[in-house]
Design an enzyme around this catalytic site. Structure first.
Site, PDB file in Angstrom:
ATOM      1  N   ASP A  10      -0.098  -1.752  10.357  1.00 16.72           N
ATOM      2  CA  ASP A  10       1.149  -2.209   9.754  1.00 16.72           C
ATOM      3  C   ASP A  10       2.330  -1.460  10.360  1.00 16.72           C
ATOM      4  O   ASP A  10       2.402  -0.233  10.291  1.00 16.72           O
ATOM      5  CB  ASP A  10       1.137  -1.989   8.239  1.00 16.72           C
ATOM      6  CG  ASP A  10       0.136  -2.875   7.525  1.00 16.72           C
ATOM      7  OD1 ASP A  10       0.252  -4.099   7.638  1.00 16.72           O
ATOM      8  OD2 ASP A  10      -0.763  -2.327   6.863  1.00 16.72           O
TER       9      ASP A  10
ATOM     10  N   ASP B  14      -2.348   2.803  14.310  1.00 15.55           N
ATOM     11  CA  ASP B  14      -2.037   2.245  13.006  1.00 15.55           C
ATOM     12  C   ASP B  14      -1.780   0.749  13.185  1.00 15.55           C
ATOM     13  O   ASP B  14      -1.510   0.274  14.300  1.00 15.55           O
ATOM     14  CB  ASP B  14      -0.806   2.940  12.430  1.00 15.55           C
ATOM     15  CG  ASP B  14      -0.482   2.481  11.024  1.00 15.55           C
ATOM     16  OD1 ASP B  14      -1.406   2.424  10.189  1.00 15.55           O
ATOM     17  OD2 ASP B  14       0.691   2.164  10.764  1.00 15.55           O
TER      18      ASP B  14
ATOM     19  N   ASP C   5       3.766   4.572  13.102  1.00 16.41           N
ATOM     20  CA  ASP C   5       5.189   4.376  12.805  1.00 16.41           C
ATOM     21  C   ASP C   5       5.655   5.225  11.640  1.00 16.41           C
ATOM     22  O   ASP C   5       6.847   5.236  11.336  1.00 16.41           O
ATOM     23  CB  ASP C   5       5.460   2.903  12.482  1.00 16.41           C
ATOM     24  CG  ASP C   5       4.861   2.484  11.138  1.00 16.41           C
ATOM     25  OD1 ASP C   5       3.642   2.719  10.939  1.00 16.41           O
ATOM     26  OD2 ASP C   5       5.586   1.929  10.293  1.00 16.41           O
TER      27      ASP C   5
END
Length: 342
Positions: free
Chosen positions: A28, A26, A225
């Site tokens: 961001d 990922d 995250d």
């Protein structure tokens, strides 16, 4: 990875960048936040890449086209080609192309990334409900997306035009904190129309399919995250995952995670890709990791011992997830997390 109920993070005798052939990262909250690289990301990714691990960047953010994302990563010191970037815009464009005629018009509510992805699939982006679109697609358009775009989508959807969304993440990390994501914008159109979109992005299967098609990964490791997108997406795809604590997930959310949100591994940041992961052992009524032992009491999680904070968190996860079984742990873990500084 099986989809049996995970009761603890796993250990790994091998560094993760050697145990898996491809990292599905990922962006961001993992690689960057607000446009700037997260601490240790550049160096960690360089080591993994030099060691032969294929790095692919998988994002639910449909705002930018892959070449723009690759250019940004390269500027940050992470050499990346457009083919190494997979976006929810690409996943939703493929989904739409399978349901509308070739060359069909698609009303775009979002950024350039959606337009590029639609053209790649031979579809024609349009801007108005009066352009006779065969579909409406909605993706993150940045903080300056005009309110009138939501009205344009609503006009078309109320006429019966099928509605697609790149993703439904309610929030997105930024350099100033947590901002509304595409999911918040989707809610605006849902309220106005009463309709439900077909969604392509993480954690749903169309995104995982797009990622595997484009990377050819055989032993992928999802690195993210967010529990409800990255980790659940890995669960749905039947692959392993590494949660890093550089984005939106905190210790309390991790302890309360239901089975589909429980990562295989947990680490502070992307340096966790380069190391083995410690084993968590059963110790009487509790679970040990490093110098810590965690147990589930009648109303709270208890933590004794000393050592690295992450080891304490891993032990707490084992106690919490075992106590919760197929549900979410409701035991109070605040005191234990405070002791760990988390």
């Amino acid at each position: 990875m099986s989809q049996s109920v995970r009761t603890r993070p796993e250990g790994s005798g091998q560094p993760l960048n050697e145990a898996y052939d491809t990292a599905l990262l990922d962006l961001d909250g993992v690689v960057y936040a607000g446009g700037s690289a997260i601490a240790h990301a550049v160096d960690s990714l360089a080591v993994a890449r030099t060691g032969g691990m294929h790095l692919a960047y998988v994002t639910n953010n449909a705002l930018r086209a892959p070449d723009a994302v690759a250019g940004h990563l390269t500027e940050l010191g992470i050499p990346t080609g457009a083919d190494d970037v997979i976006t929810s815009a690409q996943a939703v464009a493929r989904l739409i192309s399978e349901q509308v005629p070739a060359g069909a018009r698609v009303l775009v509510i979002g950024g350039e990334g959606l337009r590029v992805a639609l053209r790649e699939r031979g579809l024609t982006p349009v801007e108005s409900a009066e352009d006779d679109p065969a579909a409406v697609v909605q993706g993150y358009g940045g903080p300056d997306l005009a309110w009138g775009r939501f009205a344009e989508a609503s006009y078309a959807i109320r006429r019966g035009v099928p509605w697609f969304a790149s993703n439904t993440d309610l929030t997105i990390p930024s350099g100033r904190g947590i901002a509304p994501g595409n999911g918040a914008a989707v809610e605006v159109v849902r309220i106005a129309t009463g309709a439900e979109p077909q969604v392509a992005g993480k954690p749903l299967p169309p995104m995982h399919r797009e990622t595997i098609i484009r990377t050819g990964a055989e032993r992928p490791l999802v690195v993210g995250d967010r529990l409800d997108t990255d980790i659940e997406g890995a669960f749905n795809g039947g692959v392993d995952s590494l949660l890093v604590l550089t984005g939106v997930t905190d210790g309390a959310q991790l302890l309360a995670a239901p089975p589909q949100h429980r990562p295989t591994y947990v680490d502070a940041d992307l340096r966790g890709m380069l190391t083995g992961q410690p084993e968590i052992t059963r110790e009487g009524e509790g679970f040990g990791c490093g110098g810590w032992t965690a147990t589930a009491g009648t109303d709270r999680l208890e933590l004794t011992g000393d050592g690295e904070a992450l080891d304490g968190l891993r032990a707490l996860c084992a106690a919490a997830w075992t106590a919760a079984g197929e549900g979410s742990c409701t035991l109070d873990g605040e005191k234990a997390l405070t002791r760990l500084g988390l």
